[in-house]
Design an enzyme around this catalytic site. Structure first.
Site, PDB file in Angstrom:
ATOM      1  N   CYS A  41      -5.539   1.708   0.647  1.00 36.95           N
ATOM      2  CA  CYS A  41      -5.931   2.078   2.020  1.00 36.95           C
ATOM      3  C   CYS A  41      -7.318   2.731   2.080  1.00 36.95           C
ATOM      4  O   CYS A  41      -7.831   2.984   3.171  1.00 36.95           O
ATOM      5  CB  CYS A  41      -4.878   2.979   2.637  1.00 36.95           C
ATOM      6  SG  CYS A  41      -3.234   2.249   2.579  1.00 36.95           S
TER       7      CYS A  41
ATOM      8  N   HIS B  23      -3.458   0.115  11.508  1.00 40.03           N
ATOM      9  CA  HIS B  23      -3.845   0.371  10.120  1.00 40.03           C
ATOM     10  C   HIS B  23      -3.859  -0.916   9.304  1.00 40.03           C
ATOM     11  O   HIS B  23      -3.013  -1.126   8.435  1.00 40.03           O
ATOM     12  CB  HIS B  23      -2.897   1.413   9.523  1.00 40.03           C
ATOM     13  CG  HIS B  23      -3.249   1.855   8.141  1.00 40.03           C
ATOM     14  ND1 HIS B  23      -4.547   1.843   7.647  1.00 40.03           N
ATOM     15  CD2 HIS B  23      -2.465   2.323   7.124  1.00 40.03           C
ATOM     16  CE1 HIS B  23      -4.532   2.286   6.395  1.00 40.03           C
ATOM     17  NE2 HIS B  23      -3.289   2.567   6.063  1.00 40.03           N
TER      18      HIS B  23
END
Lengths: 384, 141
Positions: free
Chosen positions: A83, A328
Site C-alpha cells: 500500500c 484505496h
C-alpha cells in the site's frame, strides 16, 4: 541529510471507484497521467522517465502503460511496497531528480483491484501469518480492541474517524464515496473483524493518480515560473522484528518513519499543518498519528471526537476523505495523497480547503511481514 | 488461481507445516534462544533482537495469555468464517499471532491460553501440522 526538493508541476487523478472489466489498469493510468501532464502544461516530449507504483498490476505494468501513453522507449521502473507503492515511486523519482539524473518525470500510482482481489487484501501466501489466517482487517481489529482496553476508549470514539472522513469526502469529486455517514451507520454496519465493521474499512477500489515532478531546470523546460508546491523529501522505513516486549500499538515503525522524514527535510512535527493519513481502517488513523508524534499517545480517539482532526480543527487529517471515503486502490493511494496535498498547498481544494495550509505530511503503510510491526512505511513532506 | 487442475493435496499428519515453527512428536512450538537469553518465535538462524548467530532452537512452553483478539467475519474465498484470531503473549516473553479456539464463550484480554496442534495449509494446498491456542477455561484469574 537533506536533498534538493522536487517541484510538483502537475497533479491529476481519475475518480476512484469500481470500474468494469474493460476499464483496464492501463486505461486508469493513462487517464490520471494525461490529467497530470495537462495540469503541468507539459507535453509528452518533455518527460524524461516514468515511475509507476502498483501491487497487482503484473510484470512490467509500467511499460504497458508507457506504450498506451506514448512514452515507450523511456526509462520506466515499477515499484512495489504494497500500500506504500505509489509513495515509494514518488520517493524514487525525487531521489533521481535530486541526483540530477532527470529534470521532468511522470509518477503514476495505479491499481485495478475489483477483478483481482476478493474478500480483502492479505499477506503473501508464503508468509507464516497467511497460514495462520491473517487478513489486514483482522490485524487492525486486534489493534482496536487492545487500544480500547489500554486507553479506556469507546467503540464510538474509533468509529468517529469514519464519520469525520466521510464528511470531508463530500467535497472531493475524486472520492469513491461522496456522502456523509452517521455514527449509528458505522456502528450498525456488518461486522468484518470484530470490533470493526464495514464502514471502519477502506473499500476495494480501482483508480489511478499521477504527478509531474521537476527540478528547477525542468520547470524552465515546461515554461513554468512562480511558486509550485514542493516535495521536500520522503522517508521510507520497514517493519522491525518485535520481541513481544512492546505494546501492540507501540507504532515504533511510525515513529521511525516520522524521524526519517524530519531528518530528510528539516521539518518537525510541530510544522505540519495538514495530514493525509493512511486510514485503511479507522483505528489505523488514530495509532499512526500517535506513532508519528503528531497526537499524544492515547489521545487520538479523543482528538477525533473533539474535532481536532476535522476540517477547521487544529490538525486537519484526511481533508480528502482519506482511504475510507476516497477509496484505496492500493498502488494509487500514495500518489493520490500527494495530489491532495498539491491542491491543498495551491489553495485550490475547494470545499475541503484547509485555510493557510503550508506544510503537509502524507503517510502510507504497506503490507505485513510475520513477526514485525509492518511492511513498509513512507512519510512524504510537501510545502507550498 | 491457476486454470490447470489442482494437484492432489498431500496430507501428512506427522509432518510439521514448517520445520521452523513446530515439532510434531512431541508437539511443541519452536523458538530461538541466543547467548544473551533473548527468546523469540519462530526458530531462526540469528537472534532478531541482538543479531547474534550463536543461537539454538528451543521448544517453547506453549502457554501464555491473550493480548488481544478478533472474531473475523470476512476472509478471502475458501476461508471458512467466522474464526478467532489473536495475539498471544507467551510465558517466555514473545508474542505470537495465532488462531484461538474460543469454545462457546467470547474470550477476554488476559485469558490464559495454551498451544495445541492443528492443520495448516500451504500455498500449494499441501497440509501439515501447525498450531493454534485454546483458552484455558478452568483456570482461575
Amino acid at each position: 541529510m537533506t536533498l534538493p526538493p522536487a517541484h510538483v508541476a502537475g497533479a491529476g487523478m481519475i475518480r476512484f471507484g469500481k470500474y468494469p472489466v474493460d476499464v483496464t489498469l492501463e486505461r486508469l493510468a493513462v487517464g490520471a497521467a494525461r490529467a497530470a501532464i495537462s495540469d503541468a502544461g507539459a507535453e509528452l516530449r518533455h518527460i524524461d522517465a516514468l515511475y509507476v507504483g502498483h501491487v497487482f498490476g503484473g510484470p512490467v505494468a509500467g511499460q504497458r502503460i508507457a506504450v498506451q501513453l506514448g512514452l515507450d522507449g523511456l526509462p520506466v521502473s515499477n515499484h512495489e511496497n504494497y500500500c506504500a507503492s505509489g509513495a515509494t515511486a514518488i520517493r524514487e523519482a525525487w531521489v533521481a531528480l535530486a541526483a540530477g539524473l532527470h529534470d521532468v518525470v511522470l509518477v503514476i500510482g495505479v491499481e485495478k483491484m475489483t477483478d483481482r482481489v476478493a474478500g480483502g487484501v492479505r499477506p503473501d501466501p508464503s508468509d507464516l501469518d497467511a497460514a495462520v489466517g491473517l487478513v489486514m482487517a483482522a490485524g487492525h481489529a486486534m489493534s482496536a480492541r487492545r487500544y480500547m482496553h489500554d486507553h479506556g476508549v469507546t467503540r464510538e470514539a474509533i468509529a468517529a474517524v469514519a464519520v469525520k472522513n466521510h464528511a470531508h469526502s463530500v467535497h472531493n469529486p475524486f472520492a469513491q464515496y461522496q456522502r456523509p455517514v452517521r455514527l449509528e451507520e458505522v456502528l450498525a454496519a456488518r461486522t468484518i473483524a470484530d470490533p470493526l465493521g464495514l464502514l471502519d474499512c477502506s473499500p476495494i477500489s480501482d483508480g489511478a493518480a499521477a504527478l509531474v515532478m521537476c527540478t528547477p531546470a525542468g520547470l524552465r523546460r515546461l515554461g513554468l515560473s512562480g511558486a509550485t508546491p514542493r516535495i521536500l523529501g520522503c522517508g521510507l522505513v520497514s517493519g522491525g522484528v518485535q520481541d513481544g516486549s512492546r505494546p501492540l500499538n507501540d507504532e515504533d515503525v511510525s515513529r521511525r518513519a516520522g524521524e526519517a522524514a524530519w531528518q530528510l527535510t528539516g521539518i518537525g512535527p510541530s510544522d505540519v499543518d495538514i495530514v493525509e493519513m493512511h486510514d485503511c481502517f479507522t483505528i489505523a488513523e488514530i495509532v499512526r498519528l500517535e506513532g508519528l508524534g503528531l497526537v499524544p499517545v492515547g489521545e487520538g480517539a479523543h482528538w477525533t471526537e473533539q474535532g481536532h482532526t476535522a476540517l477547521g480543527g487544529k490538525l486537519p487529517v484526511n481533508a480528502s476523505g482519506g482511504l475510507l471515503s476516497r477509496g484505496h486502490p492500493v498502488g494509487a493511494t500514495g500518489v493520490a495523497q500527494a495530489c491532495e496535498l498539491t491542491w491543498q498547498l495551491r489553495g485550490t481544494a475547494g470545499g475541503r480547503q484547509v485555510e493557510g495550509a503550508h506544510t503537509g505530511l502524507a503517510y502510507c503503510k504497506g503490507g505485513t511481514v510475520s513477526g514485525t510491526d509492518g511492511g513498509s512505511v513512507t512519510t512524504l513532506v510537501m510545502q507550498s | 488461481m491457476s486454470d490447470s487442475p489442482a494437484a492432489p493435496a498431500v496430507t501428512d499428519a506427522r509432518r510439521p507445516f514448517r520445520s521452523d515453527v513446530v515439532t510434531v512428536e512431541p508437539f511443541a512450538l519452536l523458538g530461538t534462544r541466543c547467548a544473551e537469553e533473548h527468546i523469540t518465535f519462530p526458530a531462526r538462524d540469528l537472534c532478531p533482537t541482538c543479531h547474534r548467530t550463536d543461537v539454538s532452537t528451543v521448544a517453547l512452553a506453549g502457554t501464555g495469555t491473550l493480548h488481544t483478539f478478533s472474531e473475523v467475519h470476512q476472509a478471502p474465498p475458501g476461508v471458512e468464517v467466522p474464526y478467532l484470531l489473536g495475539w498471544v503473549d507467551l510465558v517466555e516473553g514473545c508474542r505470537v499471532l495465532a488462531r484461538i479456539a474460543g469454545g462457546d464463550h467470547q474470550p477476554r484480554i488476559g485469558d490464559p491460553v495454551r498451544c495445541r496442534p492443528t492443520t495448516f495449509t500451504a500455498p500449494d494446498a499441501t497440509t501439515g501440522v501447525g498450531f493454534e491456542f485454546e483458552v484455558i477455561r478452568d483456570a482461575h484469574r
